[in-house]
Design a protein around this motif. Structure first.
Motif, PDB file in Angstrom:
ATOM      1  N   TYR A   1      -2.660 -33.175  -8.314  1.00 44.03           N
ATOM      2  CA  TYR A   1      -3.306 -33.920  -7.172  1.00 44.03           C
ATOM      3  C   TYR A   1      -2.339 -33.942  -5.892  1.00 44.03           C
TER       4      TYR A   1
ATOM      5  N   ILE B   1      -1.622 -30.727  -4.000  1.00 39.10           N
ATOM      6  CA  ILE B   1      -3.096 -30.468  -3.374  1.00 39.10           C
ATOM      7  C   ILE B   1      -3.118 -31.123  -2.255  1.00 39.10           C
TER       8      ILE B   1
ATOM      9  N   VAL C   1     -11.679 -32.879  -2.762  1.00 39.00           N
ATOM     10  CA  VAL C   1     -11.694 -32.785  -4.416  1.00 39.00           C
ATOM     11  C   VAL C   1     -12.096 -34.120  -5.121  1.00 39.00           C
TER      12      VAL C   1
ATOM     13  N   VAL D   1      -8.984 -28.202 -13.199  1.00 40.06           N
ATOM     14  CA  VAL D   1      -8.008 -27.841 -12.041  1.00 40.06           C
ATOM     15  C   VAL D   1      -6.744 -27.557 -12.765  1.00 40.06           C
ATOM     16  N   SER D   2      -6.106 -28.559 -13.419  1.00 44.69           N
ATOM     17  CA  SER D   2      -4.537 -28.530 -13.918  1.00 44.69           C
ATOM     18  C   SER D   2      -4.872 -27.288 -15.127  1.00 44.69           C
TER      19      SER D   2
ATOM     20  N   THR E   1      -8.715 -27.388 -20.846  1.00 37.84           N
ATOM     21  CA  THR E   1      -9.423 -26.641 -20.293  1.00 37.84           C
ATOM     22  C   THR E   1     -10.760 -26.214 -21.246  1.00 37.84           C
TER      23      THR E   1
END
Length: 247
Positions: free
Chosen positions: A79, A82, A94, A153-154, A160
């Protein structure tokens, strides 16, 4: 003594909390000497540098520098990267995506009639959104470092897979528990039958049935309705009535 009996990870948690609650600055400025940022707060300091370099619109994707120095730049502190590359505007965007997901989960839960799918979708939605908010809070130094990745995102295999499982459960509940997306289009009464379709029940037959000899429609055939139970009965009735008419 109790902490000594705990797993080694507990000592890391304790050190993170102590560093976060320490009132002294992580970076010490000494006149005439270079500033050192390689201490225990290495991640937090570089995350703050990324936030400061971001500004309002950021350096644009691909132009961030702290991703080369910040540990776990693509997972725990994604983050901060980002915000450095997309600015505060991108960071707020986001954040709003996860808030919209939470609102959508609440709408799905309200439409569930049973308690189990209601609590299931709320639990999955909160797990995703709370984890995302925790990651963002760590990146901006609001809470101690936790090691939580940013969902969807990561970088990370297990994270995931688990996040995708949560999203799959939410979609399943929205379809089968809340009946969202299953609305079938029912044809209106009196709507014309499409070509090749089945005519409405009770419609009279033989409107266009002509006598092969006189080319005139059979009067009796037009009065014979279609049998709802057995189509052969309707054919037999037509043959009997047309034979009587000829006689």
């Amino acid at each position: 003594k109790v902490i000594d009996l705990m797993p080694d990870r507990v000592h890391t948690w304790k050190a993170r909390i102590e560093r976060f609650s320490d009132p002294t600055d992580a970076v010490k400025f000494e006149p005439g000497r270079a500033v050192s940022i390689d201490g225990d707060d290495y991640q937090v300091v570089h995350a703050k540098i990324a936030l400061a370099r971001g500004g309002l619109f950021g350096k644009f994707p691909g132009h961030g520098q702290q991703r080369d120095f910040l540990p776990q730049a693509y997972s725990d502190f994604i983050y901060a990267i980002i915000i450095e590359e997309m600015g505060i505007v991108g960071g707020i965007f986001v954040l709003l995506l996860y808030i919209i997901l939470l609102v959508r989960v609440g709408m799905i839960a309200r439409r569930c009639d049973k308690l189990f799918p209601k609590y299931l979708v709320l639990g999955c939605g909160l797990l995703v959104v709370v984890q995302a908010l925790t990651n963002m809070a760590v990146a901006v130094d609001l809470i101690p470092v936790t090691g939580q990745p940013l969902p969807l995102v990561s970088r990370g295999g297990t994270s995931t897979v688990i996040s995708c499982a949560y999203i799959g459960i939410i979609l399943s509940v929205s379809r089968f528990g809340a009946n969202m997306g299953n609305e079938e289009e029912t044809p209106e009464e009196g709507e014309a039958v499409a070509e090749g379709g089945t005519p409405p029940e009770g419609e009279l037959i033989a409107d266009a049935t002509l006598d092969t000899t006189s080319d005139k429609p059979f009067e009796a055939a037009a009065e014979a309705p279609v049998s709802k139970e057995n189509p052969l009965e309707a054919v037999r009735t037509i043959e009997e009535t047309t034979t009587e008419t000829r006689i």
